[in-house]
Design a protein around this motif. Structure first.
Motif, PDB file in Angstrom:
ATOM      1  N   GLY A 161      32.678  34.445 -41.949  1.00  0.00           N
ATOM      2  CA  GLY A 161      32.670  33.395 -40.929  1.00  0.00           C
ATOM      3  C   GLY A 161      32.757  33.968 -39.529  1.00  0.00           C
ATOM      4  N   ASN A 162      32.841  33.073 -38.539  1.00  0.00           N
ATOM      5  CA  ASN A 162      32.987  33.445 -37.140  1.00  0.00           C
ATOM      6  C   ASN A 162      34.451  33.283 -36.742  1.00  0.00           C
ATOM      7  N   TYR A 163      35.047  34.344 -36.211  1.00  0.00           N
ATOM      8  CA  TYR A 163      36.464  34.307 -35.868  1.00  0.00           C
ATOM      9  C   TYR A 163      36.650  34.622 -34.385  1.00  0.00           C
ATOM     10  N   LEU A 164      37.462  33.798 -33.747  1.00  0.00           N
ATOM     11  CA  LEU A 164      37.615  33.835 -32.304  1.00  0.00           C
ATOM     12  C   LEU A 164      38.523  34.981 -31.868  1.00  0.00           C
ATOM     13  N   LEU A 165      38.008  35.834 -30.998  1.00  0.00           N
ATOM     14  CA  LEU A 165      38.810  36.841 -30.312  1.00  0.00           C
ATOM     15  C   LEU A 165      39.228  36.248 -28.972  1.00  0.00           C
ATOM     16  N   GLU A 166      40.533  36.139 -28.761  1.00  0.00           N
ATOM     17  CA  GLU A 166      41.055  35.573 -27.515  1.00  0.00           C
ATOM     18  C   GLU A 166      41.630  36.699 -26.663  1.00  0.00           C
ATOM     19  N   LEU A 167      41.173  36.804 -25.423  1.00  0.00           N
ATOM     20  CA  LEU A 167      41.610  37.859 -24.514  1.00  0.00           C
ATOM     21  C   LEU A 167      42.290  37.250 -23.290  1.00  0.00           C
ATOM     22  N   LYS A 168      43.347  37.906 -22.837  1.00  0.00           N
ATOM     23  CA  LYS A 168      44.033  37.513 -21.608  1.00  0.00           C
ATOM     24  C   LYS A 168      44.267  38.758 -20.768  1.00  0.00           C
ATOM     25  N   GLY A 169      43.814  38.704 -19.516  1.00  0.00           N
ATOM     26  CA  GLY A 169      43.946  39.841 -18.623  1.00  0.00           C
ATOM     27  C   GLY A 169      44.614  39.460 -17.314  1.00  0.00           C
ATOM     28  N   ILE A 170      45.208  40.458 -16.667  1.00  0.00           N
ATOM     29  CA  ILE A 170      45.864  40.255 -15.375  1.00  0.00           C
ATOM     30  C   ILE A 170      45.354  41.311 -14.414  1.00  0.00           C
ATOM     31  N   THR A 171      44.838  40.855 -13.254  1.00  0.00           N
ATOM     32  CA  THR A 171      44.465  41.753 -12.174  1.00  0.00           C
ATOM     33  C   THR A 171      45.549  41.698 -11.109  1.00  0.00           C
ATOM     34  N   ALA A 172      45.311  42.337  -9.976  1.00  0.00           N
ATOM     35  CA  ALA A 172      46.298  42.325  -8.894  1.00  0.00           C
ATOM     36  C   ALA A 172      46.445  40.945  -8.279  1.00  0.00           C
ATOM     37  N   SER A 173      45.436  40.083  -8.475  1.00  0.00           N
ATOM     38  CA  SER A 173      45.463  38.798  -7.771  1.00  0.00           C
ATOM     39  C   SER A 173      45.352  37.571  -8.671  1.00  0.00           C
ATOM     40  N   LYS A 174      45.015  37.761  -9.954  1.00  0.00           N
ATOM     41  CA  LYS A 174      44.798  36.587 -10.792  1.00  0.00           C
ATOM     42  C   LYS A 174      44.969  36.904 -12.267  1.00  0.00           C
ATOM     43  N   GLU A 175      45.033  35.844 -13.052  1.00  0.00           N
ATOM     44  CA  GLU A 175      45.012  35.942 -14.503  1.00  0.00           C
ATOM     45  C   GLU A 175      43.721  35.307 -15.007  1.00  0.00           C
ATOM     46  N   PHE A 176      43.213  35.786 -16.127  1.00  0.00           N
ATOM     47  CA  PHE A 176      42.011  35.183 -16.686  1.00  0.00           C
ATOM     48  C   PHE A 176      42.107  35.199 -18.201  1.00  0.00           C
ATOM     49  N   SER A 177      41.309  34.372 -18.836  1.00  0.00           N
ATOM     50  CA  SER A 177      41.220  34.362 -20.290  1.00  0.00           C
ATOM     51  C   SER A 177      39.756  34.277 -20.687  1.00  0.00           C
ATOM     52  N   PHE A 178      39.457  34.761 -21.900  1.00  0.00           N
ATOM     53  CA  PHE A 178      38.079  34.800 -22.374  1.00  0.00           C
ATOM     54  C   PHE A 178      38.088  34.734 -23.886  1.00  0.00           C
ATOM     55  N   GLN A 179      37.075  34.110 -24.453  1.00  0.00           N
ATOM     56  CA  GLN A 179      36.961  34.003 -25.902  1.00  0.00           C
ATOM     57  C   GLN A 179      35.595  34.511 -26.354  1.00  0.00           C
ATOM     58  N   GLU A 180      35.601  35.217 -27.465  1.00  0.00           N
ATOM     59  CA  GLU A 180      34.362  35.738 -28.042  1.00  0.00           C
ATOM     60  C   GLU A 180      34.433  35.592 -29.554  1.00  0.00           C
ATOM     61  N   ARG A 181      33.380  35.068 -30.172  1.00  0.00           N
ATOM     62  CA  ARG A 181      33.368  34.902 -31.627  1.00  0.00           C
ATOM     63  C   ARG A 181      32.813  36.159 -32.291  1.00  0.00           C
ATOM     64  N   ILE A 182      33.559  36.663 -33.269  1.00  0.00           N
ATOM     65  CA  ILE A 182      33.182  37.859 -34.001  1.00  0.00           C
ATOM     66  C   ILE A 182      32.815  37.453 -35.428  1.00  0.00           C
ATOM     67  N   VAL A 183      31.629  37.827 -35.863  1.00  0.00           N
ATOM     68  CA  VAL A 183      31.155  37.467 -37.206  1.00  0.00           C
ATOM     69  C   VAL A 183      31.697  38.478 -38.211  1.00  0.00           C
ATOM     70  N   VAL A 184      32.322  37.976 -39.277  1.00  0.00           N
ATOM     71  CA  VAL A 184      32.814  38.806 -40.379  1.00  0.00           C
ATOM     72  C   VAL A 184      32.011  38.450 -41.631  1.00  0.00           C
ATOM     73  N   GLY A 185      31.406  39.463 -42.244  1.00  0.00           N
ATOM     74  CA  GLY A 185      30.617  39.251 -43.455  1.00  0.00           C
ATOM     75  C   GLY A 185      31.437  39.507 -44.707  1.00  0.00           C
ATOM     76  N   LYS A 186      30.762  39.514 -45.839  1.00  0.00           N
ATOM     77  CA  LYS A 186      31.413  39.729 -47.134  1.00  0.00           C
ATOM     78  C   LYS A 186      31.098  41.132 -47.635  1.00  0.00           C
ATOM     79  N   GLY A 187      32.140  41.916 -47.903  1.00  0.00           N
ATOM     80  CA  GLY A 187      31.961  43.263 -48.408  1.00  0.00           C
ATOM     81  C   GLY A 187      31.674  43.281 -49.908  1.00  0.00           C
ATOM     82  N   LYS A 188      31.127  44.393 -50.391  1.00  0.00           N
ATOM     83  CA  LYS A 188      30.839  44.559 -51.812  1.00  0.00           C
ATOM     84  C   LYS A 188      31.858  45.529 -52.411  1.00  0.00           C
ATOM     85  N   TYR A 189      32.662  45.033 -53.351  1.00  0.00           N
ATOM     86  CA  TYR A 189      33.711  45.831 -53.958  1.00  0.00           C
ATOM     87  C   TYR A 189      33.575  45.814 -55.483  1.00  0.00           C
ATOM     88  N   HIS A 190      34.135  46.829 -56.138  1.00  0.00           N
ATOM     89  CA  HIS A 190      33.940  47.034 -57.566  1.00  0.00           C
ATOM     90  C   HIS A 190      35.204  46.725 -58.359  1.00  0.00           C
TER      91      HIS A 190
END
Length: 294
Positions: A92-121
């Motif tokens: 599925g798609n899983y949200l990466l949430e980021l929070k950063g701080i600069t000298a003057s402000k705070e910000f946030s950002f989200q990015e979806r990371i796709v995770v597939g299905k592995g093949k195991y024995h």
């Protein structure tokens, strides 16, 4: 050349990292997110690279309900963090949430990371009865080991100790891979949470990367065992050793000798078992060893 976590290194090839798929114009101007491996699956470690336009004082993240700890270059503009998807993670798609701080402000950002299905024995194996049907004395030792491991594994160091790519503990054939489903003596089922190397007893074992020795002692199932803390929540484990040559609390460098291979603990014969653990979940060591890291 850049300085990262006290290590001088050349510019890492950007092709090693997957580029963010969705970049709104304003967010893309602020920073970009890349990751390795390019197509993570359940059981994969993942390394995130965040590049900021402005110098950041700090950057933190959250993915799959786990904190992601980041470290930066000397300019505070390129940040790296290690994370992972457990074997139980569904595609599925899983949200990466980021929070950063600069000298003057705070910000946030989200990015979806796709995770597939592995093949195991799956495999069937036979081990001595004492390991599947322990007696009262052995059960007491198992309970003591469990409490000790819970204490060790509860430690999460946010500061980065690893430096550069991870390298195999031995140069040898892999005899069993990560994620293999095992049936012991027809009854006890488990999942193989590491890599097994077919090495004879007495083979020197090296640290996958730099870190601090959290544990160096004998356990019932693991035999003579060494656990290294590489920072950012990442641990590596080395099991079934015949001899341990490091002490708890000691700092070791990548490639440094930890001990000698053997067949102690629950083992059908001499070999080395290497495991990778991140914040309570086991990850595929083979994937970690394949990543190009700064």
């Amino acid at each position: 050349m850049i300085l990262l976590a006290g290590v001088l290194l050349g510019a890492l090839p950007l092709r090693a990292f997957e580029v963010s798929a969705s970049k709104p114009q304003q967010q893309a101007a602020d920073f970009s997110v890349r990751w390795q491996p390019r197509a993570p699956v359940n059981g994969s470690p993942v390394v995130f690279r965040v590049t900021a336009r402005e110098r950041l004082k700090s950057l933190s993240g959250k993915w799959l309900e786990h904190d992601v700890f980041f470290s930066s270059d000397s300019q505070g503009k390129v940040w790296y963090g290690i994370a992972g998807a457990s074997l139980e993670t569904r595609p599925g798609n899983y949200l990466l949430e980021l929070k950063g701080i600069t000298a003057s402000k705070e910000f946030s950002f989200q990015e979806r990371i796709v995770v597939g299905k592995g093949k195991y024995h799956s495999i069937v194996a036979s081990v001595p009865k004492q390991y599947t049907e322990p007696n009262a004395e052995q059960l007491q030792k198992i309970d003591q080991d469990k409490a000790l491991k819970e204490h060790i594994f509860a430690r999460v160091t946010s500061e980065r100790e690893w430096a550069g790519s991870f390298h195999a503990a031995v140069k040898a054939q892999i005899s069993d891979v990560f994620g293999t489903s095992r049936t012991f003596n027809g009854r006890v089922q488990s999942v193989h949470h590491g890599l097994d190397y077919a090495v004879p007893a007495g083979t020197p074992i090296a640290a996958l990367n730099s870190g601090t020795v959290l544990l160096a002692q004998s356990l019932f199932f693991e035999g003579n065992c060494v656990v290294l803390d590489h920072g950012q929540g990442l641990l590596t484990l080395y099991m079934h050793l015949s001899k341990i040559e490091v002490k708890e609390g000691e700092h070791v460098n990548g490639g440094q000798k930890l001990g000698l291979s053997g067949g102690s603990g629950r083992a059908t014969g001499p070999h080395l078992h290497v495991a990778v653990r991140w914040q309570g979940i086991y990850l595929n060591p083979a994937t970690l060893l394949s990543l190009q890291l700064p």
